[in-house]
Every structure is written in structure tokens, then in C-alpha cells.
Design a protein around this motif. Structure first.
Motif, mmCIF file in Angstrom:
data_model
loop_
_atom_site.group_PDB
_atom_site.id
_atom_site.type_symbol
_atom_site.label_atom_id
_atom_site.label_comp_id
_atom_site.label_asym_id
_atom_site.label_seq_id
_atom_site.Cartn_x
_atom_site.Cartn_y
_atom_site.Cartn_z
ATOM 1 N N LEU A 1 -15.166 60.091 1.791
ATOM 2 C CA LEU A 1 -15.424 61.249 0.922
ATOM 3 C C LEU A 1 -16.823 61.800 1.133
ATOM 4 O O LEU A 1 -17.003 63.011 1.337
ATOM 5 C CB LEU A 1 -15.235 60.848 -0.543
ATOM 6 N N PHE A 2 -17.819 60.940 1.129
ATOM 7 C CA PHE A 2 -19.196 61.433 1.201
ATOM 8 C C PHE A 2 -19.633 61.768 2.627
ATOM 9 O O PHE A 2 -20.568 62.545 2.812
ATOM 10 C CB PHE A 2 -20.137 60.430 0.539
ATOM 11 N N THR A 3 -18.962 61.222 3.603
ATOM 12 C CA THR A 3 -19.205 61.671 4.977
ATOM 13 C C THR A 3 -18.730 63.110 5.145
ATOM 14 O O THR A 3 -19.415 63.943 5.753
ATOM 15 C CB THR A 3 -18.468 60.762 5.983
ATOM 16 N N ALA A 4 -17.575 63.395 4.567
ATOM 17 C CA ALA A 4 -17.055 64.772 4.606
ATOM 18 C C ALA A 4 -17.939 65.713 3.791
ATOM 19 O O ALA A 4 -18.182 66.863 4.188
ATOM 20 C CB ALA A 4 -15.624 64.792 4.077
ATOM 21 N N THR A 5 -18.440 65.232 2.660
ATOM 22 C CA THR A 5 -19.329 66.049 1.824
ATOM 23 C C THR A 5 -20.617 66.379 2.564
ATOM 24 O O THR A 5 -21.120 67.511 2.493
ATOM 25 C CB THR A 5 -19.653 65.309 0.511
ATOM 26 N N ASP A 6 -21.162 65.404 3.286
ATOM 27 C CA ASP A 6 -22.371 65.647 4.071
ATOM 28 C C ASP A 6 -22.146 66.717 5.130
ATOM 29 O O ASP A 6 -23.020 67.553 5.386
ATOM 30 C CB ASP A 6 -22.822 64.339 4.740
ATOM 31 N N LYS A 7 -20.985 66.707 5.763
ATOM 32 C CA LYS A 7 -20.698 67.699 6.791
ATOM 33 C C LYS A 7 -20.649 69.100 6.191
ATOM 34 O O LYS A 7 -21.051 70.077 6.829
ATOM 35 C CB LYS A 7 -19.374 67.368 7.470
#
Length: 282
Positions: free
Chosen positions: A6-12
Motif C-alpha cells: 500500500l505505502f509503496t504505491a502511495t509513494d509512487k
């Protein structure tokens, strides 16, 4: 694993460029929904995850009976104080209760959350005749999420403490406002709103907010227009000069009037003027 995804996608999403106003609403809503789904999958009572653009603090309690008492989730930029009873849906306890505090490290600098349109709800509610001021996001943006989906009107309010982006002199003429992000109506982008949130206390470094609902929150600073010192000095000198000229004119007028009143000379006209003839005829 789900949390990391989830937060890897949010960072992108947060990394490449500035988000649009509607993109901010979509991102915040998606993260809040995802946290409700991910919470029950966690095995530890306390979980913390930090990425380049986000930081998440989560707590979960499992058992045959709903948890009770006060819970505090804290990081460097914000903290959430909430009762477990508030996080648990009344009458429908599924065997667990989760609470999450998500902090966005860079969202406060986005043009979308600082654009004038984002503050339209605040400027529209300004009292007529009150001093005009500009707004600016002055804390990190955070999302408070619980497993209870009914959080629009909490029986017990939650407390959010924000660290200011920078320390300010208490004597500075500024006002702090507790706000949350609302997606806005159809055809309009998101905006900040004060509905359900009040300021409890504030100092040079922190502001404490009390809110009767959950969502994504921040603290705004409203700055009053500041007069330019040079311009103020010129205006003062100009006003003083005009006052001195007027005073001198008054003194001279008073002096000449006294001189005229003191004379005993009578002027006898050689010929009567038309005005005198009119007076005599009456």
C-alpha cells in the motif's frame, strides 16, 4: 506485506509531481479504505511502517470482548488519542478492533492543499467586515482510521496533536485553525473544512485539535496582512507634515482675524452700491 504494498504505491503517487485537487481526495480516501481492510490482517498488537513519503502507526486488539480504555498513537509530527470504544462499532464486534494514524510527510507542501480554492469554505464563512487573511497548511497532513466504519458523528471525540512545520513567535499576529479534508460536491475539488473540529490549545510549536469525526486532518495558519515598515513610516511622516501645515494655517488665521477685529477704521463708500440700494428700498 499488504501494508508495504500500500505505502509503496502511495509513494509512487506522491513522488513524481504535484497532485491535482481531486487526486488528493482520491488518494486520502483510498488509503483510509485500505487501512480498514489491512488492519485485521496484522498479527502484532503494534505495527509501525515508514517510507519516503509516509509513516503509519497501527494498533489492533483481538478478543472475545471489545477492548476498552484510551489508546495513543504517536510519531514525531502528530499524535492521536482515542478510546477503544470509539474505534469499535457498537453492537457489531467482529472479534477485533484496529486503529491507524497515517502521516504524509510531503503532502503539506502540495499546491493542491494550499491553493486558494482549497480554502474557499473558510473564506466564504468569514464574517463581513472582518480582517482579510490568507491561509497556509502549517502541519503534516494525517489520516485517522479505525475499523468502525461509522465515524461521522462520534459519541466520544478524538484528540489530535500536531507539531507545527516551524516554530513561531507567540507575539506574531496569526491564528491556527483545525481542519479536515472533504472531497467536495460533484464538479468541485476537495477543500479544507472546520466542521466538527475545534482548537483545544496552541503554542509556538504545537496545536491540539478535538474532532467529533475521523478522516484526514491538518492545522492551518492564517496570516493577517502586514504593513510594510517603510510604507508605514512614509505615511506617518506625511500625516505629520499635513498636521503641521494645518496647525500653522489655523494660527495665522487666528492672528489676522484678531488684527482685523482690533481696527476701528470705518470705510464710507463714495457711491452707494446696488446692494445698498436694494437694502434701502426694503
Amino acid at each position: 506485506m499488504l501494508l508495504e504494498t500500500l505505502f509503496t504505491a502511495t509513494d509512487k503517487i506522491l513522488s513524481p509531481s504535484d497532485l491535482g485537487n481531486r487526486d488528493v481526495s482520491g488518494l486520502l480516501g483510498a488509503v483510509e479504505d485500505a487501512m480498514r481492510l489491512i488492519g485485521p490482517q496484522l498479527t502484532k498488537n503494534e505495527t509501525r511502517m515508514e517510507t519516503e513519503h509516509t509513516e503509519a502507526n497501527l494498533a489492533i486488539r483481538r478478543g472475545k470482548t471489545p477492548p476498552t480504555g484510551l489508546l495513543s498513537l504517536t510519531n514525531e509530527d502528530a499524535s492521536l488519542d482515542i478510546r477503544w470504544e470509539t474505534a469499535t462499532k457498537k453492537g457489531q464486534y467482529p472479534g477485533y478492533t484496529s486503529v491507524a494514524l497515517v502521516t504524509y510527510k510531503t503532502l503539506e507542501s502540495s499546491d493542491s492543499v494550499n491553493a486558494s480554492g482549497s480554502f474557499r469554505n473558510l473564506t466564504a464563512s468569514r464574517e463581513p467586515g472582518s480582517e482579510t487573511r490568507s491561509y497556509q497548511v502549517f502541519s503534516k497532513v494525517v489520516s485517522a482510521v479505525v475499523s468502525n466504519p461509522s465515524t461521522q458523528n462520534l459519541e466520544s471525540p478524538v484528540t489530535l496533536t500536531f507539531r507545527h512545520l516551524q516554530e513561531r513567535d507567540p507575539s506574531t499576529k496569526a491564528k491556527y485553525t483545525c481542519v479536515y479534508w472533504t472531497a467536495g460536491s460533484e464538479g468541485h475539488g476537495g477543500m479544507w473544512s472546520t466542521h466538527g473540529c475545534t482548537l483545544d490549545s496552541s503554542n509556538a510549536t504545537h496545536t491540539v485539535c478535538v474532532c467529533s469525526h475521523l478522516g484526514s486532518f491538518a492545522v492551518l495558519i492564517s496570516l493577517y496582512p502586514k504593513n510594510d515598515p517603510v510604507e508605514l513610516m512614509l505615511r506617518t511622516r506625511l500625516g505629520l507634515s499635513i498636521s503641521l501645515v494645518c496647525l500653522a494655517a489655523c494660527v495665522l488665521t487666528f492672528h489676522f482675524c484678531r488684527s482685523i477685529q482690533g481696527r476701528r477704521t470705518t470705510i464710507v463708500p463714495r457711491e452707494e452700491s446696488p446692494i445698498c440700494e436694494i437694502i434701502a428700498g426694503t
